[in-house]
Design a protein around this motif. Structure first.
Motif, mmCIF file in Angstrom:
data_model
loop_
_atom_site.group_PDB
_atom_site.id
_atom_site.type_symbol
_atom_site.label_atom_id
_atom_site.label_comp_id
_atom_site.label_asym_id
_atom_site.label_seq_id
_atom_site.Cartn_x
_atom_site.Cartn_y
_atom_site.Cartn_z
ATOM 1 N N ASP A 179 -35.013 -20.489 -11.093
ATOM 2 C CA ASP A 179 -34.144 -21.645 -10.850
ATOM 3 C C ASP A 179 -32.838 -21.201 -10.186
ATOM 4 O O ASP A 179 -32.335 -21.868 -9.270
ATOM 5 N N ASN A 180 -32.300 -20.069 -10.643
ATOM 6 C CA ASN A 180 -31.065 -19.547 -10.059
ATOM 7 C C ASN A 180 -31.282 -19.185 -8.593
ATOM 8 O O ASN A 180 -30.458 -19.508 -7.726
ATOM 9 N N MET A 213 -22.244 -23.782 -5.436
ATOM 10 C CA MET A 213 -22.452 -23.091 -6.709
ATOM 11 C C MET A 213 -21.119 -22.559 -7.211
ATOM 12 O O MET A 213 -20.324 -22.021 -6.434
ATOM 13 N N SER A 240 -31.467 -22.286 -6.472
ATOM 14 C CA SER A 240 -30.131 -22.849 -6.253
ATOM 15 C C SER A 240 -29.342 -22.007 -5.260
ATOM 16 O O SER A 240 -28.606 -22.535 -4.412
ATOM 17 N N THR A 241 -29.505 -20.686 -5.344
ATOM 18 C CA THR A 241 -28.789 -19.787 -4.432
ATOM 19 C C THR A 241 -29.262 -19.989 -2.994
ATOM 20 O O THR A 241 -28.473 -19.947 -2.047
ATOM 21 N N GLN A 294 -22.399 -20.343 -12.207
ATOM 22 C CA GLN A 294 -23.785 -20.695 -11.896
ATOM 23 C C GLN A 294 -24.527 -19.559 -11.187
ATOM 24 O O GLN A 294 -25.745 -19.461 -11.290
ATOM 25 N N ARG A 295 -23.792 -18.711 -10.474
ATOM 26 C CA ARG A 295 -24.436 -17.600 -9.765
ATOM 27 C C ARG A 295 -25.167 -16.657 -10.717
ATOM 28 O O ARG A 295 -26.117 -15.965 -10.331
ATOM 29 N N PHE A 296 -24.710 -16.605 -11.959
ATOM 30 C CA PHE A 296 -25.266 -15.621 -12.896
ATOM 31 C C PHE A 296 -26.033 -16.254 -14.055
ATOM 32 O O PHE A 296 -26.383 -15.575 -15.021
ATOM 33 N N GLU A 297 -26.327 -17.543 -13.926
ATOM 34 C CA GLU A 297 -27.119 -18.203 -14.957
ATOM 35 C C GLU A 297 -28.553 -17.650 -14.965
ATOM 36 O O GLU A 297 -29.182 -17.506 -13.923
ATOM 37 N N GLY A 298 -29.044 -17.335 -16.145
ATOM 38 C CA GLY A 298 -30.413 -16.834 -16.277
ATOM 39 C C GLY A 298 -30.560 -15.346 -16.085
ATOM 40 O O GLY A 298 -31.652 -14.795 -16.251
ATOM 41 N N ARG A 327 -35.686 -19.195 -15.649
ATOM 42 C CA ARG A 327 -34.268 -19.442 -15.389
ATOM 43 C C ARG A 327 -33.792 -18.671 -14.161
ATOM 44 O O ARG A 327 -32.987 -19.183 -13.370
ATOM 45 N N MET A 328 -34.292 -17.457 -13.993
ATOM 46 C CA MET A 328 -33.905 -16.672 -12.819
ATOM 47 C C MET A 328 -34.465 -17.287 -11.534
ATOM 48 O O MET A 328 -33.807 -17.287 -10.494
#
Length: 252
Positions: free
Chosen positions: A99-100, A114, A103-104, A118-122, A96-97
């Motif tokens: 993936d984050n 974002m 995305s970042t 969403q910035r802190f997902e995972g 998950r991190m």
């Protein structure tokens, strides 16, 4: 067939010094030694080392690991199943991190937007329920007992100038002989004086002295403080105190 320390070091991918340290703090003491004095690791020792490395990877301290492995209720198969669940959770969180991060990167390149959420997902810093399960199952009581001993041992904020000088003298003397064998006459003589000095701050049974000695290497604060006087001093003092406690405990 028993393996020598260098062979175990190569097999497990850890340093010989690490194995020596585990021996010194009572975390992994080989079942036997050869007549020449070198350590010999049997299959049972390798199983314990495997457990140590699994728990280390999962973020447990050496103090916690020893508490769990030495608990009479410890079950190796149960531990392996728990470790698998912990690692699966860790793997999922890592995915998950990643993936984050992907995305970042795309957001930084202007390829997507974002939201703040969403910035802190995972990204998680909460206590893992399986980690707590391990502590409750095998180690919580021993860990808390060790922490209590540590707090008691370090609660000396008002040292007089005289006691401070004696503290420095004792530690410096021990630093000067730290390359001696912990069981040697000179080591036992000086560690005996150190143990006598500790009684300024309370009454220590042989068992308590041995426990405090182990904390010198298991707690990074103790190790860093003592090793300022000479590399390896904490390990030397810990081993010497355990030997001193063993000898004096048998006299009671």
């Amino acid at each position: 067939m028993a393996l020598k320390v260098k062979e175990v070091s190569q097999l497990a991918g850890i340093s010989v010094r690490t194995l020596h340290h585990y021996d010194e703090i009572g975390l992994l003491r080989p079942e036997r030694t050869a007549e020449a004095g070198y350590r010999l690791y049997a299959e049972r020792d390798l199983e314990r080392l495997q457990q140590i490395l699994f728990f280390r990877e999962l973020g447990f301290t050496l103090l916690e690991i020893r508490g769990m492995l030495d608990d009479p209720a410890f079950d190796r198969l149960e531990a392996l199943e728990l470790q698998r669940r912990l690692l699966e959770r860790k793997l999922e969180q890592t995915r998950r991190m990643i993936d984050n991060i992907d995305s970042t990167i795309r957001h930084a390149k202007g390829e997507m937007e974002m939201t703040d959420e969403q910035r802190f997902e995972g990204i998680e810093f909460t206590n893992d329920p399986y980690e707590q399960e391990a502590r409750e199952r095998w180690g919580e009581a021993k860990i808390e007992e060790s922490k209590k001993k540590l707090a008691e041992a370090t609660r000396t904020p008002g040292l007089s100038a005289e006691l401070q000088r004696e503290w420095e003298e004792r530690v410096q003397t021990l630093a000067g002989i730290r390359h001696e064998q912990p069981a040697s006459p000179i080591a036992q003589q000086e560690i005996g004086r150190w143990c006598d000095f500790l009684h300024h701050f309370g009454t220590y049974s042989p068992e308590a002295l041995a426990g405090l000695g182990r904390l010198y290497t298991e707690d990074e604060r103790f190790t860093a403080h003592l090793d300022r006087y000479g590399a390896g001093l904490a390990a030397f003092m810990g081993a010497a105190m355990e030997e001193y406690a063993r000898r004096h405990g048998s006299e009671d």
